[in-house]
Structures are given as structure tokens and as C-alpha cells.
Scaffold this motif. Structure first.
Motif, PDB file in Angstrom:
ATOM      1  N   ALA A  45       0.834  -1.204   0.000  1.00  0.00           N
ATOM      2  CA  ALA A  45       0.000   0.000   0.000  1.00  0.00           C
ATOM      3  C   ALA A  45       0.867   1.251   0.000  1.00  0.00           C
ATOM      4  O   ALA A  45       0.562   2.241  -0.679  1.00  0.00           O
ATOM      5  CB  ALA A  45      -0.925  -0.011   1.212  1.00  0.00           C
ATOM      6  N   ARG A  46       1.986   1.229   0.759  1.00  0.00           N
ATOM      7  CA  ARG A  46       2.922   2.370   0.784  1.00  0.00           C
ATOM      8  C   ARG A  46       3.520   2.622  -0.592  1.00  0.00           C
ATOM      9  O   ARG A  46       3.636   3.762  -1.049  1.00  0.00           O
ATOM     10  CB  ARG A  46       4.059   2.112   1.774  1.00  0.00           C
ATOM     11  N   GLN A  47       3.904   1.553  -1.267  1.00  0.00           N
ATOM     12  CA  GLN A  47       4.496   1.685  -2.597  1.00  0.00           C
ATOM     13  C   GLN A  47       3.518   2.293  -3.605  1.00  0.00           C
ATOM     14  O   GLN A  47       3.928   2.974  -4.540  1.00  0.00           O
ATOM     15  CB  GLN A  47       4.955   0.306  -3.093  1.00  0.00           C
ATOM     16  N   MET A  48       2.227   2.072  -3.358  1.00  0.00           N
ATOM     17  CA  MET A  48       1.199   2.624  -4.251  1.00  0.00           C
ATOM     18  C   MET A  48       0.786   4.045  -3.837  1.00  0.00           C
ATOM     19  O   MET A  48      -0.126   4.628  -4.415  1.00  0.00           O
ATOM     20  CB  MET A  48      -0.028   1.706  -4.281  1.00  0.00           C
ATOM     21  N   GLY A  49       1.463   4.593  -2.812  1.00  0.00           N
ATOM     22  CA  GLY A  49       1.217   5.976  -2.411  1.00  0.00           C
ATOM     23  C   GLY A  49       0.104   6.155  -1.408  1.00  0.00           C
ATOM     24  O   GLY A  49      -0.382   7.276  -1.221  1.00  0.00           O
ATOM     25  N   TYR A  50      -0.290   5.107  -0.700  1.00  0.00           N
ATOM     26  CA  TYR A  50      -1.365   5.206   0.286  1.00  0.00           C
ATOM     27  C   TYR A  50      -0.763   5.641   1.618  1.00  0.00           C
ATOM     28  O   TYR A  50      -0.156   4.851   2.345  1.00  0.00           O
ATOM     29  CB  TYR A  50      -2.082   3.859   0.418  1.00  0.00           C
ATOM     30  N   GLN A  51      -0.925   6.919   1.950  1.00  0.00           N
ATOM     31  CA  GLN A  51      -0.243   7.514   3.104  1.00  0.00           C
ATOM     32  C   GLN A  51      -0.651   6.901   4.430  1.00  0.00           C
ATOM     33  O   GLN A  51       0.146   6.826   5.363  1.00  0.00           O
ATOM     34  CB  GLN A  51      -0.512   9.025   3.138  1.00  0.00           C
ATOM     35  N   ALA A  52      -1.906   6.460   4.550  1.00  0.00           N
ATOM     36  CA  ALA A  52      -2.376   5.907   5.819  1.00  0.00           C
ATOM     37  C   ALA A  52      -1.604   4.653   6.224  1.00  0.00           C
ATOM     38  O   ALA A  52      -1.544   4.317   7.413  1.00  0.00           O
ATOM     39  CB  ALA A  52      -3.868   5.594   5.731  1.00  0.00           C
ATOM     40  N   ALA A  53      -0.990   3.965   5.247  1.00  0.00           N
ATOM     41  CA  ALA A  53      -0.252   2.730   5.555  1.00  0.00           C
ATOM     42  C   ALA A  53       1.087   3.014   6.234  1.00  0.00           C
ATOM     43  O   ALA A  53       1.714   2.106   6.793  1.00  0.00           O
ATOM     44  CB  ALA A  53      -0.032   1.932   4.275  1.00  0.00           C
ATOM     45  N   GLU A  54       1.503   4.253   6.202  1.00  0.00           N
ATOM     46  CA  GLU A  54       2.807   4.600   6.773  1.00  0.00           C
ATOM     47  C   GLU A  54       2.860   4.330   8.275  1.00  0.00           C
ATOM     48  O   GLU A  54       3.844   3.793   8.795  1.00  0.00           O
ATOM     49  CB  GLU A  54       3.119   6.075   6.493  1.00  0.00           C
ATOM     50  N   ARG A  55       1.803   4.694   8.971  1.00  0.00           N
ATOM     51  CA  ARG A  55       1.816   4.590  10.428  1.00  0.00           C
ATOM     52  C   ARG A  55       1.891   3.140  10.916  1.00  0.00           C
ATOM     53  O   ARG A  55       2.776   2.822  11.737  1.00  0.00           O
ATOM     54  CB  ARG A  55       0.587   5.290  11.011  1.00  0.00           C
ATOM     55  N   PRO A  56       0.989   2.222  10.476  1.00  0.00           N
ATOM     56  CA  PRO A  56       1.122   0.839  10.954  1.00  0.00           C
ATOM     57  C   PRO A  56       2.425   0.186  10.505  1.00  0.00           C
ATOM     58  O   PRO A  56       2.999  -0.637  11.233  1.00  0.00           O
ATOM     59  CB  PRO A  56      -0.097   0.133  10.368  1.00  0.00           C
ATOM     60  N   TYR A  57       2.899   0.589   9.309  1.00  0.00           N
ATOM     61  CA  TYR A  57       4.161  -0.010   8.839  1.00  0.00           C
ATOM     62  C   TYR A  57       5.327   0.439   9.715  1.00  0.00           C
ATOM     63  O   TYR A  57       6.176  -0.378  10.109  1.00  0.00           O
ATOM     64  CB  TYR A  57       4.401   0.399   7.376  1.00  0.00           C
ATOM     65  N   GLN A  58       5.388   1.712  10.053  1.00  0.00           N
ATOM     66  CA  GLN A  58       6.477   2.228  10.891  1.00  0.00           C
ATOM     67  C   GLN A  58       6.445   1.611  12.280  1.00  0.00           C
ATOM     68  O   GLN A  58       7.499   1.303  12.859  1.00  0.00           O
ATOM     69  CB  GLN A  58       6.372   3.759  10.996  1.00  0.00           C
ATOM     70  N   SER A  59       5.256   1.467  12.864  1.00  0.00           N
ATOM     71  CA  SER A  59       5.158   0.973  14.248  1.00  0.00           C
ATOM     72  C   SER A  59       5.318  -0.528  14.351  1.00  0.00           C
ATOM     73  O   SER A  59       5.696  -1.033  15.426  1.00  0.00           O
ATOM     74  CB  SER A  59       3.815   1.393  14.838  1.00  0.00           C
ATOM     75  N   THR A  60       5.057  -1.277  13.284  1.00  0.00           N
ATOM     76  CA  THR A  60       5.041  -2.735  13.384  1.00  0.00           C
ATOM     77  C   THR A  60       6.149  -3.414  12.582  1.00  0.00           C
ATOM     78  O   THR A  60       6.694  -4.437  13.012  1.00  0.00           O
ATOM     79  CB  THR A  60       3.668  -3.281  12.909  1.00  0.00           C
ATOM     80  N   CYS A  61       6.480  -2.830  11.450  1.00  0.00           N
ATOM     81  CA  CYS A  61       7.277  -3.582  10.481  1.00  0.00           C
ATOM     82  C   CYS A  61       8.739  -3.153  10.385  1.00  0.00           C
ATOM     83  O   CYS A  61       9.552  -3.890   9.819  1.00  0.00           O
ATOM     84  CB  CYS A  61       6.654  -3.466   9.089  1.00  0.00           C
ATOM     85  N   MET A  62       9.107  -2.016  10.931  1.00  0.00           N
ATOM     86  CA  MET A  62      10.475  -1.528  10.756  1.00  0.00           C
ATOM     87  C   MET A  62      11.493  -2.466  11.422  1.00  0.00           C
ATOM     88  O   MET A  62      12.593  -2.682  10.913  1.00  0.00           O
ATOM     89  CB  MET A  62      10.616  -0.121  11.344  1.00  0.00           C
ATOM     90  N   ASP A  63      11.131  -3.041  12.565  1.00  0.00           N
ATOM     91  CA  ASP A  63      12.050  -3.932  13.281  1.00  0.00           C
ATOM     92  C   ASP A  63      12.208  -5.266  12.566  1.00  0.00           C
ATOM     93  O   ASP A  63      13.135  -6.038  12.893  1.00  0.00           O
ATOM     94  CB  ASP A  63      11.544  -4.196  14.702  1.00  0.00           C
ATOM     95  N   ARG A  64      11.333  -5.559  11.622  1.00  0.00           N
ATOM     96  CA  ARG A  64      11.379  -6.842  10.926  1.00  0.00           C
ATOM     97  C   ARG A  64      12.225  -6.779   9.671  1.00  0.00           C
ATOM     98  O   ARG A  64      12.464  -7.803   9.026  1.00  0.00           O
ATOM     99  CB  ARG A  64       9.959  -7.302  10.560  1.00  0.00           C
ATOM    100  N   GLU A  65      12.634  -5.601   9.270  1.00  0.00           N
ATOM    101  CA  GLU A  65      13.422  -5.493   8.041  1.00  0.00           C
ATOM    102  C   GLU A  65      14.864  -5.953   8.247  1.00  0.00           C
ATOM    103  O   GLU A  65      15.431  -5.785   9.321  1.00  0.00           O
ATOM    104  CB  GLU A  65      13.403  -4.046   7.551  1.00  0.00           C
TER     105      GLU A  65
END
Length: 364
Positions: free
Chosen positions: A344-364
């Protein structure tokens, strides 16, 4: 109701210069400094100043003129009723004795003709009076309303538009379109939502056109939203839908109101489903229903919607955003959730930024 025009010694059609001149003349006469021994002068001076403050402001004058005309019309109706009742109470006069002598055939013929001509004359006068009473005021009112639309829509001059609307209501008090335009000016130009609601209510009461009523209810609902009276707004949107049941925009607006402001998710789902039935290829009601199901934790019902949205001709980034929540909340699969949020972030959906930052950054 106090008649400011009579108070200033003016007629209803007085212009701004006449109003100002009358105020200056009366203010000098009743100023308290010039009448120290007259206790009534100060009260009269305050009334004169109140009248001038109202009539010198074009917007306030327009509102006052409408209220005054409505008051005068009501008085006329009451007087007409009183006159009628008084006439009914009068004893009928006895008929005079007719001449016992029989009229000649020629005289009877002329009498019949005279009666016929009298009847025809009465019918003509009655018809003419009816025409003048019903059509001339309507024509004059519509003419003024056309001028009001020109000043507001073409010239962007709300003050001149209000003057024309006031004239339109002078000729025809129950002009729904004039009430609607005045409410629209109050709403859009002055942000006076409470008074706009009052005039939308008048327009609804005076209108017999179902499509017009739908618009009036819709605008009144918007004013209630601005006042944060969301329940009243929902009621008005519902009335608007009843007069225009196939309008998808209204169905979506009411569904969004139930979803975002009232948090009544079942009602939101109901209106999203009605919108879907009328616009099956529109992603907005599909996404809205998806959100309402997510809020109700009806995860299994979300699956058919995922498939339906994926079949749309244009990719919808919101689909992947809510798919992420489906896997995060229901499946407890954080990796899959992060995959969809990243998409969703890659497609420009700004709302996806928040859950991705809080949940997924540590998994990269």
C-alpha cells in the motif's frame, strides 16, 4: 413586531440615503443631551438607533424585511378572517315585496339577458382577479429570484442577491427557491449555519418538488455536520435519500457519517451495501463496507470483498491497507500484514505509513 420603517417615518422601498437622512433628523430631535427633562427621549433614541443599525446593514435588512413581510401577511390573513366572521354575523335583510303585476314577455326577455350579462361579467371579474392574485406575484417573484441568482452566482455579490431575495419574498412569501438561495448564502458566505437551517426548513415546507426537497435536506444536513449535530445530520441525509433513493453520493455520505462520526457500524454497512447495489464497480462503497466489517470484527465476511475489489479494473491501494489489518488482527500473521502495508505504501497510500512504521520496521 416593531416596524422600523414607520419608526423612521419611511416607506418600505426607502433607499440607503433616505434611511440615513431620517436617522440623522430623528437622532437630533431625540438625543438625550437635547432632552434632559424628557425621560422618554432616551428610550426613543435607542429605538431609532436600533432601527438604523438594522436597516443600514444590507444583510440584516434583508432578514428583517423577510420577517416583517411574513408578519404583515399574517395580520392581513387575521383581518380578512375577522371581516368574514363579522359579515356572517349580520342579519340578512328581508327581501322587498315584489310588484304583484306580471311583467310582459319582452320585459322578461330583457331581464334574462341582463341576468346573463351580469353573471358573465361577474365570472370575468372573478377570473381576472384570480389571475392577478396568483400569477402576477409569482411572475414578479421569479423575476427577482432570477436577478438574485445572477448577483450571487455570476457577480459573487451576496448583498445584492439578498436584496433581490427580499423583493422576491415581498411578491410571494412561500417561494421555496428564494428561501433555499438565502439559506445557501447564509451557509456558504456567512457561515451562519443556524439561520441557514431555519431557511432550509422554510424551503422544505414550501416545496412540492421531490428532487428539490432532497437537495434542501442534503444542505440542511451539511449545516448540522458543521454544528457537530451528527444525529440530526444523519436524519436529514436519510430524508434526502428517501426523495432521491438512487443517488449513490447521498448513500455514501450517510454511510461515512455513521462510520466515522457516529460509530454505528451496522448502519454504515447497510448504506454501503445499498450503494454497492447501485454502483457495483465503484470502489468507494466496497472499501467502506470493508472498514465497517473490520470495525465489527466480522473477518470472515471480509474475504469475499477482498476478491471483489481485486477484480476491479483499477488497482485499489486501500485494499492492501485493510488486508494488512485483516492478517494482523485476525490471522495474527505480522509478516503477511507487513507485506500488504508495504505494498500500500508503494502505491502511495499515506495511511499505511503509520502501521508499517510501528510494526514492520524492526522486521526489516
Amino acid at each position: 413586531m416593531l416596524n422600523y420603517y414607520a419608526l423612521l417615518g419611511l416607506n418600505f422601498n426607502a433607499n440607503a440615503e433616505e434611511i440615513k437622512a431620517a436617522f440623522k433628523r430623528l437622532a437630533k430631535s431625540y438625543h438625550p443631551d437635547r432632552n434632559p427633562e424628557n425621560p422618554d427621549a432616551e428610550a426613543q433614541f435607542k429605538l431609532i438607533n436600533e432601527a438604523y443599525q438594522t436597516l443600514s446593514d444590507p444583510f440584516r435588512k434583508g432578514m428583517y424585511d423577510m420577517e416583517l413581510l411574513a408578519f404583515v401577511q399574517n395580520l392581513k390573513a387575521q383581518q380578512a378572517l375577522a371581516d368574514y366572521q363579522k359579515a356572517q354575523a349580520r342579519p340578512t335583510q328581508a327581501y322587498q315585496n315584489q310588484d304583484s303585476a306580471q311583467s310582459s314577455p319582452q320585459e322578461r326577455k330583457w331581464e334574462r339577458k341582463a341576468s346573463l350579462y351580469t353573471l358573465l361579467g361577474f365570472i370575468f371579474i372573478f377570473g381576472l382577479s384570480w389571475f392577478l392574485h396568483h400569477y402576477i406575484p409569482r411572475w414578479a417573484s421569479q423575476h427577482k429570484l432570477t436577478q438574485a441568482r445572477y448577483w450571487y452566482y455570476e457577480k459573487q455579490d451576496p448583498l445584492e442577491a439578498v436584496k433581490c431575495i427580499s423583493d422576491a419574498n415581498y411578491y410571494l412569501e412561500d417561494n421555496a427557491e428564494a428561501d433555499y438561495l438565502f439559506a445557501l448564502i447564509l451557509q456558504q458566505h456567512y457561515k451562519d449555519y443556524k439561520n441557514a437551517i431555519a431557511y432550509y426548513t422554510r424551503a422544505i415546507a414550501h416545496s412540492e418538488n421531490s428532487s428539490q426537497k432532497s437537495v434542501y435536506y442534503q444542505e440542511r444536513a451539511f449545516c448540522y455536520v458543521q454544528l457537530r449535530l451528527f444525529k440530526d445530520a444523519a436524519t436529514n441525509y436519510d430524508f434526502a435519500i428517501r426523495h432521491a433513493p438512487n443517488k449513490v453520493e447521498l448513500l455514501l455520505t450517510l454511510a461515512d457519517l455513521y462510520l466515522q462520526k457516529l460509530h454505528e457500524y451496522e448502519k454504515a454497512q447497510h448504506y454501503y451495501e445499498r450503494a454497492i447495489s447501485k454502483a457495483k464497480d465503484d470502489p468507494a462503497p466496497l472499501i467502506g463496507k470493508l472498514v465497517s466489517l473490520l470495525k465489527q470484527k466480522k473477518y470472515e465476511e471480509m474475504l469475499p470483498l477482498f476478491l471483489q475489489i481485486e477484480k476491479l479494473p483499477t488497482p485499489e491501494p486501500a485494499l492492501y491497507y485493510y488486508k494488512g489489518f485483516y492478517f494482523y488482527e485476525h490471522q495474527m500473521n505480522h509478516d503477511q500484514a507487513c507485506f500488504y502495508w508495504a505494498k500500500a505504501r508503494q502505491m502511495g497510500y499515506q495511511a499505511a505509513e503509520r502501521p508499517y512504521q510501528s510494526t514492520c520496521m524492526d522486521r526489516e
